[in-house]
Motif scaffolding. Structure first.
Motif, mmCIF file in Angstrom:
data_model
loop_
_atom_site.group_PDB
_atom_site.id
_atom_site.type_symbol
_atom_site.label_atom_id
_atom_site.label_comp_id
_atom_site.label_asym_id
_atom_site.label_seq_id
_atom_site.Cartn_x
_atom_site.Cartn_y
_atom_site.Cartn_z
ATOM 1 N N LEU A 134 0.834 -1.203 0.000
ATOM 2 C CA LEU A 134 0.000 0.000 0.000
ATOM 3 C C LEU A 134 0.870 1.255 0.000
ATOM 4 N N ALA A 135 1.940 1.231 0.792
ATOM 5 C CA ALA A 135 2.848 2.376 0.855
ATOM 6 C C ALA A 135 3.517 2.626 -0.495
ATOM 7 N N ALA A 136 3.867 1.548 -1.172
ATOM 8 C CA ALA A 136 4.492 1.704 -2.494
ATOM 9 C C ALA A 136 3.544 2.418 -3.453
ATOM 10 N N ARG A 137 2.270 2.061 -3.407
ATOM 11 C CA ARG A 137 1.273 2.721 -4.264
ATOM 12 C C ARG A 137 1.110 4.191 -3.877
ATOM 13 N N ALA A 138 1.122 4.464 -2.570
ATOM 14 C CA ALA A 138 0.967 5.846 -2.105
ATOM 15 C C ALA A 138 2.182 6.688 -2.489
ATOM 16 N N ARG A 139 3.358 6.087 -2.519
ATOM 17 C CA ARG A 139 4.554 6.815 -2.981
ATOM 18 C C ARG A 139 4.437 7.120 -4.473
ATOM 19 N N GLU A 140 3.985 6.127 -5.223
ATOM 20 C CA GLU A 140 3.853 6.306 -6.672
ATOM 21 C C GLU A 140 2.830 7.400 -7.014
ATOM 22 N N SER A 141 1.815 7.561 -6.149
ATOM 23 C CA SER A 141 0.805 8.591 -6.401
ATOM 24 C C SER A 141 1.312 9.985 -6.048
ATOM 25 N N GLY A 142 2.463 10.039 -5.377
ATOM 26 C CA GLY A 142 3.044 11.328 -5.011
ATOM 27 C C GLY A 142 2.561 11.875 -3.688
ATOM 28 N N ASP A 143 1.754 11.096 -2.947
ATOM 29 C CA ASP A 143 1.208 11.586 -1.676
ATOM 30 C C ASP A 143 2.085 11.227 -0.480
ATOM 31 N N LEU A 144 2.748 10.088 -0.535
ATOM 32 C CA LEU A 144 3.590 9.631 0.571
ATOM 33 C C LEU A 144 5.029 10.036 0.298
ATOM 34 N N ARG A 145 5.716 10.518 1.331
ATOM 35 C CA ARG A 145 7.088 10.966 1.142
ATOM 36 C C ARG A 145 7.934 9.826 0.563
ATOM 37 N N PRO A 146 8.819 10.113 -0.357
ATOM 38 C CA PRO A 146 9.534 9.063 -1.093
ATOM 39 C C PRO A 146 10.496 8.244 -0.242
ATOM 40 N N ASP A 147 10.929 8.792 0.921
ATOM 41 C CA ASP A 147 11.894 8.058 1.743
ATOM 42 C C ASP A 147 11.229 7.225 2.831
ATOM 43 N N PHE A 148 9.900 7.086 2.774
ATOM 44 C CA PHE A 148 9.202 6.272 3.763
ATOM 45 C C PHE A 148 9.566 4.804 3.602
ATOM 46 N N VAL A 149 9.761 4.121 4.755
ATOM 47 C CA VAL A 149 9.930 2.664 4.775
ATOM 48 C C VAL A 149 8.990 2.106 5.843
ATOM 49 N N VAL A 150 8.640 0.826 5.723
ATOM 50 C CA VAL A 150 7.676 0.234 6.660
ATOM 51 C C VAL A 150 8.181 0.315 8.102
ATOM 52 N N GLU A 151 9.483 0.260 8.293
ATOM 53 C CA GLU A 151 10.031 0.372 9.647
ATOM 54 C C GLU A 151 9.639 1.688 10.305
ATOM 55 N N ASP A 152 9.397 2.726 9.491
ATOM 56 C CA ASP A 152 8.942 4.007 10.051
ATOM 57 C C ASP A 152 7.573 3.830 10.708
ATOM 58 N N LEU A 153 6.710 3.064 10.062
ATOM 59 C CA LEU A 153 5.380 2.833 10.631
ATOM 60 C C LEU A 153 5.483 1.979 11.890
ATOM 61 N N VAL A 154 6.348 0.969 11.857
ATOM 62 C CA VAL A 154 6.562 0.141 13.043
ATOM 63 C C VAL A 154 7.029 1.009 14.208
ATOM 64 N N MET A 155 7.919 1.955 13.928
ATOM 65 C CA MET A 155 8.458 2.837 14.971
ATOM 66 C C MET A 155 7.356 3.690 15.595
ATOM 67 N N VAL A 156 6.471 4.253 14.768
ATOM 68 C CA VAL A 156 5.431 5.106 15.341
ATOM 69 C C VAL A 156 4.351 4.270 16.039
ATOM 70 N N ILE A 157 4.146 3.019 15.613
ATOM 71 C CA ILE A 157 3.228 2.134 16.353
ATOM 72 C C ILE A 157 3.796 1.873 17.744
ATOM 73 N N MET A 158 5.104 1.660 17.816
ATOM 74 C CA MET A 158 5.756 1.461 19.119
ATOM 75 C C MET A 158 5.584 2.701 19.991
ATOM 76 N N ALA A 159 5.781 3.867 19.384
ATOM 77 C CA ALA A 159 5.621 5.121 20.133
ATOM 78 C C ALA A 159 4.176 5.296 20.584
ATOM 79 N N ASN A 160 3.242 4.955 19.716
ATOM 80 C CA ASN A 160 1.825 5.051 20.064
ATOM 81 C C ASN A 160 1.498 4.154 21.250
ATOM 82 N N GLY A 161 2.138 2.984 21.305
ATOM 83 C CA GLY A 161 1.918 2.075 22.421
ATOM 84 C C GLY A 161 2.417 2.611 23.746
#
Length: 205
Positions: A134-161
């Protein structure tokens, strides 16, 4: 089947259901550090009964959060099906954050390495793979920052916890604000208003 055998099996199922109910409640509010013996005590069963049903804490945690894992997967699959990948990506952040905010134990379980809990680990891996697509598609659409990686989402889930508030409702409200902050951090461009701020207790120094 003899009545005493049926009764025995019924009692065994009742004990299993009671153990899982207590484990979910305890892990949700206090995290995974609660001991197996404490779970047995609160479920009003003997430790031997608990270990007979769940030989390891890993097995208990996996079974206790099976429903939450299913709910998490449903959220991600719904988001992946959205024709707008950025909207789907935002849905993942908002709904998964709220799911984790309501259940501290599930966050810890989701982030834990349980090599023997194959079903749990397999589901988690598949969920993260769906998010990566899903992130790859969002990057291709130009909406998601190009340097995003899934580990970034894992990190913020940890922070949210790690959010601690005065009540479950305040935790969810704080999580929603944090989700909005995360969305803005991941957005390739543009700004959006954040939800209302929530007062959080100060962490001890």
């Amino acid at each position: 089947m003899p009545a005493e055998v049926t009764h025995l099996r019924s009692d065994a199922q009742d004990n299993r259901d009671k153990i899982l109910e207590v484990a979910r409640e305890v892990f949700a509010t206090e995290g995974l550090d609660v001991s197996m013996r404490e779970v047995a005590r609160r479920a009003q069963v003997g430790p031997a009964t608990l270990y007979r049903r769940f030989p390891t804490k890993e097995a208990l945690v996996t079974q206790a959060f099976e429903e939450q894992m299913g709910a998490c997967r449903d959220v991600v699959e719904e988001a992946v099906a959205d024709p707008d990948p950025w909207r789907g990506f935002c849905t993942v952040i908002e709904k998964v954050f709220e799911l984790h905010a309501r259940d501290r134990g599930f966050t810890a379980a989701f982030m834990s390495a349980y090599p023997k809990a194959l079903d749990f680990s397999k589901n988690r891996g598949e969920v993260l793979a769906l998010i990566a697509g899903l992130a790859a598609r969002a990057r291709e659409s130009g909406d998601l920052r190009p340097d995003f990686v899934v580990e970034d989402l894992v990190m913020v889930i940890m922070a949210n916890g790690g959010i601690r508030a005065g009540s479950p409702a305040a935790s969810v409200a704080a999580s929603r604000r944090f989700a909005a902050l995360a969305v803005e951090a991941f957005r390739a461009g543009g700004r959006a208003p954040l939800p209302p701020a929530v007062r959080l207790p100060l962490m001890p120094v």
